[in-house]
Design an enzyme around this catalytic site. Structure first.
Site, PDB file in Angstrom:
ATOM      1  N   ASP A  23      54.471  55.341  59.342  1.00 42.05           N
ATOM      2  CA  ASP A  23      54.396  53.882  59.470  1.00 42.05           C
ATOM      3  C   ASP A  23      55.808  53.411  59.784  1.00 42.05           C
ATOM      4  O   ASP A  23      56.776  54.163  59.641  1.00 42.05           O
ATOM      5  CB  ASP A  23      53.906  53.263  58.155  1.00 42.05           C
ATOM      6  CG  ASP A  23      53.882  51.736  58.205  1.00 42.05           C
ATOM      7  OD1 ASP A  23      53.386  51.179  59.200  1.00 42.05           O
ATOM      8  OD2 ASP A  23      54.375  51.087  57.266  1.00 42.05           O
ATOM      9  N   SER A  24      55.928  52.154  60.190  1.00 43.38           N
ATOM     10  CA  SER A  24      57.258  51.597  60.429  1.00 43.38           C
ATOM     11  C   SER A  24      58.060  51.550  59.127  1.00 43.38           C
ATOM     12  O   SER A  24      59.283  51.593  59.167  1.00 43.38           O
ATOM     13  CB  SER A  24      57.126  50.190  60.996  1.00 43.38           C
ATOM     14  OG  SER A  24      56.379  49.388  60.103  1.00 43.38           O
ATOM     15  N   CYS A  86      49.714  52.875  60.640  1.00 44.83           N
ATOM     16  CA  CYS A  86      50.303  51.601  61.071  1.00 44.83           C
ATOM     17  C   CYS A  86      49.401  51.046  62.168  1.00 44.83           C
ATOM     18  O   CYS A  86      49.118  51.741  63.155  1.00 44.83           O
ATOM     19  CB  CYS A  86      51.710  51.862  61.608  1.00 44.83           C
ATOM     20  SG  CYS A  86      52.477  50.434  62.394  1.00 44.83           S
ATOM     21  N   GLU A 166      57.261  43.297  51.760  1.00 43.27           N
ATOM     22  CA  GLU A 166      58.398  44.200  51.526  1.00 43.27           C
ATOM     23  C   GLU A 166      59.331  43.648  50.442  1.00 43.27           C
ATOM     24  O   GLU A 166      60.024  44.396  49.782  1.00 43.27           O
ATOM     25  CB  GLU A 166      59.189  44.403  52.825  1.00 43.27           C
ATOM     26  CG  GLU A 166      58.405  45.095  53.906  1.00 43.27           C
ATOM     27  CD  GLU A 166      58.791  46.556  54.086  1.00 43.27           C
ATOM     28  OE1 GLU A 166      59.934  46.922  53.780  1.00 43.27           O
ATOM     29  OE2 GLU A 166      57.933  47.338  54.546  1.00 43.27           O
ATOM     30  N   CYS A 205      46.795  44.995  59.037  1.00 42.92           N
ATOM     31  CA  CYS A 205      48.188  45.448  58.960  1.00 42.92           C
ATOM     32  C   CYS A 205      48.307  46.132  57.607  1.00 42.92           C
ATOM     33  O   CYS A 205      47.802  45.611  56.599  1.00 42.92           O
ATOM     34  CB  CYS A 205      49.141  44.261  59.041  1.00 42.92           C
ATOM     35  SG  CYS A 205      50.853  44.708  58.686  1.00 42.92           S
ATOM     36  N   HIS A 207      50.543  46.380  55.559  1.00 45.58           N
ATOM     37  CA  HIS A 207      51.255  45.641  54.510  1.00 45.58           C
ATOM     38  C   HIS A 207      50.370  44.622  53.796  1.00 45.58           C
ATOM     39  O   HIS A 207      50.651  44.243  52.664  1.00 45.58           O
ATOM     40  CB  HIS A 207      52.435  44.866  55.113  1.00 45.58           C
ATOM     41  CG  HIS A 207      53.629  45.710  55.397  1.00 45.58           C
ATOM     42  ND1 HIS A 207      53.654  46.647  56.412  1.00 45.58           N
ATOM     43  CD2 HIS A 207      54.848  45.757  54.816  1.00 45.58           C
ATOM     44  CE1 HIS A 207      54.843  47.226  56.429  1.00 45.58           C
ATOM     45  NE2 HIS A 207      55.579  46.702  55.464  1.00 45.58           N
TER      46      HIS A 207
HETATM   47  N1  DGL Z   1      52.632  48.406  58.973  1.00 47.07           N
HETATM   48  C1  DGL Z   1      52.588  47.754  60.247  1.00 47.07           C
HETATM   49  C2  DGL Z   1      51.141  47.572  60.727  1.00 47.07           C
HETATM   50  O1  DGL Z   1      50.196  48.029  60.109  1.00 47.07           O
HETATM   51  C3  DGL Z   1      53.266  46.427  60.268  1.00 47.07           C
HETATM   52  C4  DGL Z   1      54.701  46.370  59.883  1.00 47.07           C
HETATM   53  C5  DGL Z   1      55.640  46.202  61.055  1.00 47.07           C
HETATM   54  O2  DGL Z   1      55.574  45.179  61.755  1.00 47.07           O
HETATM   55  O3  DGL Z   1      56.422  47.114  61.264  1.00 47.07           O
HETATM   56  O4  DGL Z   1      50.953  46.985  61.752  1.00 47.07           O
END
Ligand code: DGL
Length: 295
Positions: A23-24, A86, A166, A205, A207
Site C-alpha cells: 500500500d502507499s 491499495c 493517518e 480506500c 484508510h
Molecule cells: N490506501 C490508498 C487507497 O486505498 C489511499 C492512500 C493514498 O492516497 O495513498 O486508495
C-alpha cells in the site's frame, strides 16, 4: 519427484513463502488484518511506501511506476501471491502488475469491494467514496456495472480522510464534521428534499474503515457500509486452495506447523510506521520486524 502430498519440492517450497501486500502507507493493514483473521497459518510480507504517500493525489503514470517498484521489491524477496492492498494502485496498475509478474497471482481490492457492494444493496443505488485517483479512474463504477448493469452509482472523492486516518483523527466532532462536508450532498440534502439516497456506501480506500463510525453516523440509518478487506481475504484463500499453495493447518509432513509470521518493509522511518501501523492493524508491531528499504 513428488512428496506425500503430490507436490514437487519446488511447489512445496513455494507454499511456505509469504503472501506479499503493498500500500502507499499503513492503510493496507486493514486488508492485512482481514487476511490474518482468515488465513492464520500464512506468513505475510507487507510493504508500506510511506515515503511517497499519498498515491491518491498523484497522476496515474506516477502511481503505475510506484506500484511496479513496490511489487518488484516484494517479488525479489520471494512471495507466493501478491495483494495490491491499495485501491488507488489497484485502479491504476492491476493489469500492468499481472503482466509484469505472470509467475504469481496478483489480487486487487476493487473487484472484491464491488462484489461486496452488489451483494449488500437492495435498491441498486450505491455510493462509492475513495481517493481522487480511484474516482477519476472509474474502476469501481465499471466493476459494479459489470455485475449489476442497472445500478445507480454516486462516486465521490474524499481525499482528506486519508491524512485524518493517518493522524488518528477518526472520531469526534472534527471527523464527523469532515464526513458531513463530503457526504451531505449525497445523503442529508437529498433526504431533506424527499429524494431517494444510496442504501450502500463503499469505503473504497483502505484508510477509510478507520473512520467507519463517523462516516456511518453522517450517512445515517439504513445505509450499509462495505469495504474490500474481508472479500479480498476470501479471494486469496480461494486462489491458494485452488493452486494447492495454502499452508495446511495442523501438521505438514508429520512436522508441527509454525504459525505464520508478519514482516514489514517501509520506505520511510521505522518508528512512525510502527506507531501508525499498530493503529491500523490493531496488534503490536515489534520494530525488529520492520525494515527500511529504498525502492
Ligand atoms: N490506501 C490508498 C487507497 O486505498 C489511499 C492512500 C493514498 O492516497 O495513498 O486508495
Amino acid at each position: 519427484m513428488m512428496n506425500s502430498h503430490g507436490l514437487s519440492p519446488s511447489h512445496a517450497h513455494l507454499r511456505e513463502l509469504p503472501i506479499g501486500l503493498f500500500d502507499s502507507g499503513v492503510g493496507g493493514m486493514t486488508v492485512l488484518r482481514a487476511m490474518r483473521e482468515q488465513l492464520p497459518n500464512e506468513s505475510f510480507l507487507y510493504l508500506g511506501d510511506t515515503a511517497r504517500m499519498p498515491y491518491g493525489t498523484k497522476s496515474v503514470e506516477t502511481v503505475r511506476r510506484y506500484a511496479l517498484e513496490a511489487a518488484a521489491a516484494l517479488t525479489a524477496r520471494g512471495i507466493k501471491l501478491l495483494v495490491i492492498a491499495c485501491n488507488t494502485a489497484t485502479a491504476a496498475a492491476l493489469p500492468l502488475l499481472r503482466e509484469a509478474h505472470p509467475e504469481i497471482d496478483v489480487v486487487g481490492v476493487v473487484e472484491p469491494g464491488a462484489e461486496a457492494a452488489c451483494r449488500a444493496t437492495k435498491s441498486g443505488h450505491i455510493a462509492v467514496i475513495a481517493t481522487s485517483g480511484t474516482i477519476r479512474g472509474r474502476a469501481y463504477e465499471e466493476a459494479i456495472l459489470r455485475r449489476m448493469p442497472e445500478a445507480r452509482i454516486s462516486a465521490l472523492p474524499c481525499p482528506l480522510f486519508v491524512p485524518m486516518a493517518e493522524d488518528g483523527l477518526t472520531s469526534g466532532p472534527l471527523a464527523e464534521g469532515m464526513a458531513a462536508r463530503y457526504l451531505d450532498p449525497i445523503f442529508r440534502d437529498p433526504r431533506e428534499q424527499g429524494l431517494e439516497v444510496p442504501d450502500t456506501l463503499v469505503l473504497a480506500c483502505t484508510h477509510f474503515p478507520l473512520l467507519r463510525n463517523a462516516i456511518s453516523r453522517v450517512a445515517g440509518e439504513g445505509v450499509t457500509l462495505v469495504d474490500s478487506a474481508s472479500n479480498t481475504a476470501r479471494e486469496v484463500r480461494r486462489l491458494l486452495m485452488e493452486k494447492h499453495l495454502a499452508r495446511g493447518s495442523g501438521t505438514s509432513a508429520g512436522m508441527p506447523l509454525c504459525p505464520g509470521s508478519v514482516r514489514f518493509l517501509t520506505t520511510d522511518d521505522v518508528p512512525r510506521f510502527t506507531r501508525l501501523g499498530e493503529l491500523f492493524l490493531n496488534m503490536s508491531i515489534a520494530p525488529c520486524t520492520v525494515e527500511q528499504v529504498e525502492l
